[in-house]
Enzyme design. Sequence first.
Site, PDB file in Angstrom:
ATOM      1  N   ASP A   7       0.885  -1.168   0.000  1.00  0.00           N
ATOM      2  CA  ASP A   7       0.000   0.000   0.000  1.00  0.00           C
ATOM      3  C   ASP A   7       0.919   1.214   0.000  1.00  0.00           C
ATOM      4  O   ASP A   7       1.419   1.623   1.046  1.00  0.00           O
ATOM      5  CB  ASP A   7      -0.908   0.004   1.219  1.00  0.00           C
ATOM      6  CG  ASP A   7      -1.866   1.184   1.216  1.00  0.00           C
ATOM      7  OD1 ASP A   7      -2.344   1.564   0.132  1.00  0.00           O
ATOM      8  OD2 ASP A   7      -2.120   1.741   2.293  1.00  0.00           O
ATOM      9  N   GLU A  68      -1.602  -1.318  -4.940  1.00  0.00           N
ATOM     10  CA  GLU A  68      -2.822  -0.580  -5.247  1.00  0.00           C
ATOM     11  C   GLU A  68      -2.540   0.422  -6.360  1.00  0.00           C
ATOM     12  O   GLU A  68      -1.537   1.128  -6.343  1.00  0.00           O
ATOM     13  CB  GLU A  68      -3.321   0.156  -4.004  1.00  0.00           C
ATOM     14  CG  GLU A  68      -4.649   0.842  -4.217  1.00  0.00           C
ATOM     15  CD  GLU A  68      -5.194   1.490  -2.960  1.00  0.00           C
ATOM     16  OE1 GLU A  68      -6.074   2.349  -3.104  1.00  0.00           O
ATOM     17  OE2 GLU A  68      -4.747   1.149  -1.853  1.00  0.00           O
ATOM     18  N   ASP A 141      -2.382   1.494   6.704  1.00  0.00           N
ATOM     19  CA  ASP A 141      -1.541   1.090   5.579  1.00  0.00           C
ATOM     20  C   ASP A 141      -1.166  -0.386   5.673  1.00  0.00           C
ATOM     21  O   ASP A 141      -1.057  -1.073   4.665  1.00  0.00           O
ATOM     22  CB  ASP A 141      -0.268   1.946   5.529  1.00  0.00           C
ATOM     23  CG  ASP A 141      -0.575   3.421   5.578  1.00  0.00           C
ATOM     24  OD1 ASP A 141      -0.812   4.011   4.523  1.00  0.00           O
ATOM     25  OD2 ASP A 141      -0.595   3.970   6.695  1.00  0.00           O
TER      26      ASP A 141
END
Length: 191
Positions: A7, A68, A141
């Site tokens: 992330d 992501e 995160d």
Amino acid sequence: MKILGIDPGSVFCGYGVIDANGKKLSVIEYGTIEVKKKAEYLPLRMKEIYDRILSVIDRTAPDSAAIESVFYSKNVQSLIKLSMARSAAILAVVNRNIDIAEYTAKDIKRSVTGRGNANKEQVRYMMKAILNIAETSNYYDTTDALAIAVCHSNHIVLEGKNSFSSSNNKSTKKTSWAKYLENHPDKIVKL
């Protein structure tokens, strides 16, 4: 198969490594890279992300990675910094000859919670339940990174095979902007 989920962020970069054996998932390692504490100077923060992701890869030896994707931000400066952080993480992964996949936030949330508009607390709850972990970092995160890894695992299981070829290190799954826009009409901004 070991999967690294990332992330990305220019201040906090979450990572999580899971072992996916069919539908059975277990955690290998997870955490948050706090780069702003190391350096205010943005290029040094990107180097820190790159170095720390390399260190995670060297410790855990993942077979595949997922990150992501970013397609929208209200603040242009934030988008640029986030894109740089993604680039540093992606570069670390590909420099270790590991295939990497990208998933939208909506696809990740849908994969782990069943809802594409789930909030971060729901994602955190599901990661604790699915991966049988008692504690997570104070930062979202970390659980987001684990969710990215789980999403990639689910994608592989649903397809019945890994859609990424490790022999030539190139993605065999073809995508295009046109196909993405066709599947995500809500991302189109009319001027």
